[in-house]
Design a protein around this motif. Structure first.
Motif, PDB file in Angstrom:
ATOM      1  N   LEU A 188       1.324   4.564   1.888  1.00  0.00           N
ATOM      2  CA  LEU A 188       0.318   3.558   1.592  1.00  0.00           C
ATOM      3  C   LEU A 188       0.824   2.247   2.152  1.00  0.00           C
ATOM      4  CD1 LEU A 188      -2.210   2.355   0.226  1.00  0.00           C
ATOM      5  CD2 LEU A 188      -0.824   2.046  -1.840  1.00  0.00           C
ATOM      6  N   THR A 189       0.097   1.676   3.104  1.00  0.00           N
ATOM      7  CA  THR A 189       0.392   0.351   3.625  1.00  0.00           C
ATOM      8  C   THR A 189      -0.602  -0.620   3.005  1.00  0.00           C
ATOM      9  OG1 THR A 189       1.122   1.269   5.749  1.00  0.00           O
ATOM     10  CG2 THR A 189       0.598  -1.082   5.684  1.00  0.00           C
ATOM     11  N   SER A 197       0.911 -13.755  -3.698  1.00  0.00           N
ATOM     12  CA  SER A 197       0.788 -12.309  -3.471  1.00  0.00           C
ATOM     13  C   SER A 197       2.104 -11.621  -3.140  1.00  0.00           C
ATOM     14  CB  SER A 197      -0.202 -12.057  -2.331  1.00  0.00           C
ATOM     15  OG  SER A 197       0.199 -12.744  -1.143  1.00  0.00           O
ATOM     16  N   GLY A 198       3.230 -12.308  -3.286  1.00  0.00           N
ATOM     17  CA  GLY A 198       4.504 -11.742  -2.861  1.00  0.00           C
ATOM     18  C   GLY A 198       4.798 -10.382  -3.448  1.00  0.00           C
ATOM     19  N   SER A 269       9.298   4.586  -6.606  1.00  0.00           N
ATOM     20  CA  SER A 269       8.506   5.792  -6.357  1.00  0.00           C
ATOM     21  C   SER A 269       9.064   6.546  -5.159  1.00  0.00           C
ATOM     22  CB  SER A 269       7.043   5.409  -6.091  1.00  0.00           C
ATOM     23  OG  SER A 269       6.326   6.482  -5.524  1.00  0.00           O
ATOM     24  N   PRO A 270       8.981   7.886  -5.156  1.00  0.00           N
ATOM     25  CA  PRO A 270       9.394   8.668  -3.989  1.00  0.00           C
ATOM     26  C   PRO A 270       8.363   8.656  -2.875  1.00  0.00           C
ATOM     27  CG  PRO A 270       8.627  10.143  -5.693  1.00  0.00           C
ATOM     28  CD  PRO A 270       8.611   8.756  -6.284  1.00  0.00           C
ATOM     29  N   ALA A 271       7.177   8.105  -3.134  1.00  0.00           N
ATOM     30  CA  ALA A 271       6.179   7.954  -2.079  1.00  0.00           C
ATOM     31  C   ALA A 271       6.579   6.814  -1.153  1.00  0.00           C
ATOM     32  CB  ALA A 271       4.805   7.691  -2.677  1.00  0.00           C
ATOM     33  N   ASP A 272       5.961   6.760   0.022  1.00  0.00           N
ATOM     34  CA  ASP A 272       6.336   5.794   1.055  1.00  0.00           C
ATOM     35  C   ASP A 272       5.354   4.627   1.045  1.00  0.00           C
ATOM     36  OD1 ASP A 272       7.778   4.767   3.162  1.00  0.00           O
ATOM     37  OD2 ASP A 272       6.775   5.977   4.695  1.00  0.00           O
ATOM     38  N   VAL A 273       5.543   3.712   0.103  1.00  0.00           N
ATOM     39  CA  VAL A 273       4.602   2.610  -0.091  1.00  0.00           C
ATOM     40  C   VAL A 273       5.207   1.309   0.421  1.00  0.00           C
ATOM     41  CG1 VAL A 273       3.139   1.395  -1.735  1.00  0.00           C
ATOM     42  CG2 VAL A 273       3.711   3.802  -2.123  1.00  0.00           C
ATOM     43  N   ILE A 274       4.461   0.614   1.267  1.00  0.00           N
ATOM     44  CA  ILE A 274       4.902  -0.638   1.885  1.00  0.00           C
ATOM     45  C   ILE A 274       3.847  -1.699   1.630  1.00  0.00           C
ATOM     46  CG2 ILE A 274       5.576  -1.774   4.037  1.00  0.00           C
ATOM     47  CD1 ILE A 274       7.420   0.503   3.223  1.00  0.00           C
ATOM     48  N   SER A 275       4.258  -2.890   1.300  1.00  0.00           N
ATOM     49  CA  SER A 275       3.307  -3.990   1.121  1.00  0.00           C
ATOM     50  C   SER A 275       3.732  -5.198   1.952  1.00  0.00           C
ATOM     51  CB  SER A 275       3.221  -4.392  -0.355  1.00  0.00           C
ATOM     52  OG  SER A 275       2.324  -5.478  -0.532  1.00  0.00           O
ATOM     53  N   TRP A 276       2.783  -5.721   2.715  1.00  0.00           N
ATOM     54  CA  TRP A 276       2.949  -6.980   3.439  1.00  0.00           C
ATOM     55  C   TRP A 276       2.078  -8.021   2.739  1.00  0.00           C
ATOM     56  CZ3 TRP A 276       6.479  -6.684   7.282  1.00  0.00           C
ATOM     57  CH2 TRP A 276       6.710  -5.437   7.881  1.00  0.00           C
ATOM     58  N   LYS A 332       5.462 -17.985   3.531  1.00  0.00           N
ATOM     59  CA  LYS A 332       6.399 -17.026   4.104  1.00  0.00           C
ATOM     60  C   LYS A 332       5.979 -15.607   3.729  1.00  0.00           C
ATOM     61  CE  LYS A 332      10.419 -20.108   4.128  1.00  0.00           C
ATOM     62  NZ  LYS A 332      11.812 -20.304   3.679  1.00  0.00           N
ATOM     63  N   PRO A 333       5.496 -14.827   4.707  1.00  0.00           N
ATOM     64  CA  PRO A 333       5.114 -13.433   4.422  1.00  0.00           C
ATOM     65  C   PRO A 333       6.278 -12.653   3.821  1.00  0.00           C
ATOM     66  CG  PRO A 333       4.316 -14.097   6.580  1.00  0.00           C
ATOM     67  CD  PRO A 333       5.213 -15.203   6.104  1.00  0.00           C
ATOM     68  N   GLN A 334       5.938 -11.697   2.967  1.00  0.00           N
ATOM     69  CA  GLN A 334       6.926 -10.895   2.263  1.00  0.00           C
ATOM     70  C   GLN A 334       6.727  -9.411   2.581  1.00  0.00           C
ATOM     71  OE1 GLN A 334       9.277 -12.556  -0.089  1.00  0.00           O
ATOM     72  NE2 GLN A 334       8.465 -14.160   1.229  1.00  0.00           N
ATOM     73  N   LEU A 335       7.834  -8.673   2.623  1.00  0.00           N
ATOM     74  CA  LEU A 335       7.820  -7.227   2.781  1.00  0.00           C
ATOM     75  C   LEU A 335       8.447  -6.610   1.543  1.00  0.00           C
ATOM     76  CD1 LEU A 335       7.700  -4.459   4.256  1.00  0.00           C
ATOM     77  CD2 LEU A 335       9.874  -5.086   5.369  1.00  0.00           C
ATOM     78  N   SER A 336       7.748  -5.675   0.927  1.00  0.00           N
ATOM     79  CA  SER A 336       8.291  -4.967  -0.226  1.00  0.00           C
ATOM     80  C   SER A 336       7.988  -3.481  -0.102  1.00  0.00           C
ATOM     81  CB  SER A 336       7.711  -5.526  -1.539  1.00  0.00           C
ATOM     82  OG  SER A 336       6.291  -5.420  -1.558  1.00  0.00           O
ATOM     83  N   SER A 337       8.742  -2.671  -0.835  1.00  0.00           N
ATOM     84  CA  SER A 337       8.575  -1.219  -0.741  1.00  0.00           C
ATOM     85  C   SER A 337       8.798  -0.571  -2.094  1.00  0.00           C
ATOM     86  CB  SER A 337       9.543  -0.624   0.287  1.00  0.00           C
ATOM     87  OG  SER A 337      10.880  -0.758  -0.156  1.00  0.00           O
TER      88      SER A 337
END
Length: 349
Positions: A188-189, A197-198, A269-276, A332-337
């Protein structure tokens, strides 16, 4: 979002070099081993998605027509992302739901009811190697955190077009709907082009531009308590998660550490979730104008960065997004997983 400001990108920010490696296949273990049920040796794990399965997307853009805080570019953002996904990543229009407040069909208006229903649709029947995409452009805000998993004491929220009647949607609810049901290896991207929204999807691992996790990693300190909780989450055993909570919280001192520890043990989570996200939790995101067209700064930067250089690692893309926005904005954009990840791998969706 804040006032509209023109964006001007006059030069490429990318350097030539070999493309990054794609994420590996199969189960990825991390952290120390521990004894689980029946004295079986266990270890926390996740699985990267290869993004070769079904592709589905939900794009939400809300301009709030006639309201006191009306925006200009959010509907354009939803349409631009829809077009970008089809042209660059092989998504099909039939597998994309778009909710905007300029549509005539009442089912396509971004009310709270429609947004929640669409979130459930997005993750329904998700399988390993599927690629799901969630995009939101609209107002964002914060509300008092009630469960102790936020370091700053506030949950992040998004605002449906009818929020005055139905209230906002809290990050915990979005996590419960769109993250928890996903199996290992399902991507899920998410993109949040909104203020504050960070951590809008409540993903516990947030990365710096050096590709490192920002928060202190308490796994080694917490020992088996944290790892057992992560394993319980993976099995859907929330009772097991909370039963082992007390040991972990005793290892943390101060509310920030406790919140970070609680987030990791309940939201990993073991799922591959990424948020920008377009900004830190404490910042606002710009409602901008590019080439005479209203657009959200984050949505524009995401499309621009991947159009100029489609093959970027997660770390490179985070740097690219910040480089584009740094020209005009303080956000400043953020990356989280949802799991610890190697940000040197190629971003795919």
């Amino acid at each position: 979002m804040t006032d509209k400001i023109s964006i001007l990108i006059s030069h490429s920010i990318f350097e030539a070099g070999p493309p990054p490696a794609r994420p590996p296949q199969g189960q990825q273990n991390y952290g120390p081993q521990f004894q689980g049920a029946n004295n079986q040796t266990q270890q926390p794990f996740f699985q990267y998605s290869q993004c070769t399965g079904r592709k589905k997307a939900l794009c939400i853009g809300i301009n709030y027509f006639g309201q006191s805080a009306e925006l200009k570019g959010c509907i354009n953002d939803a349409r631009n992302i829809e077009r970008f996904l089809c042209q660059k990543y092989g998504y099909q229009l039939n597998d994309i739901v778009v909710l905007t407040d300029d549509q005539k069909d009442p089912r396509s208006i971004p009310t709270k009811e429609n947004m929640l229903r669409a979130m459930h649709w997005l993750v329904q029947d998700a399988q390993p190697n599927d690629s799901l995409f969630f995009h939101y452009s609209g107002h964002g805000g914060q509300t008092k955190d009630l469960d102790g998993d936020e370091e700053d004491g506030y949950d992040e929220v998004i605002y449906p077009v009818d929020f005055k009647q139905t209230q906002h949607i809290v990050d915990d609810e979005m996590h419960d709907i769109m993250v928890k049901p996903l199996p290992p290896g399902c991507r899920l991207t998410a993109i949040f082009d909104s203020c504050h929204s960070g951590s809008a999807l409540d993903l516990p691992y947030i990365y710096s531009t050096e590709g490192k996790i920002k928060e202190p990693n308490l796994a080694a300190e917490a020992g088996q308590g944290l790892l057992s909780a992560v394993s319980s989450y993976a099995r859907g055993d929330m009772g097991g998660v909370f039963s082992s909570m007390s040991g972990l919280l005793k290892t943390a001192t101060g509310s920030n550490q406790k919140a970070s520890a609680l987030s990791k043990r309940t939201k990993t989570s073991p799922a591959d979730v990424i948020s920008w996200s377009g900004c830190k939790d404490s910042q606002t995101s710009a409602d901008a104008v590019e080439a005479g067209t209203a657009t959200g700064a984050m949505s524009y930067a995401f499309i621009t960065a991947l159009t100029q250089q489609p093959q970027q690692s997660y770390q490179q893309l985070l740097g690219s997004l910040r480089g584009i926005l740094r020209e005009k904005y303080s956000q400043k954009p953020q990356l989280s997983s949802s799991h610890p990840m190697d940000t040197n791998y190629m971003f795919i969706c």
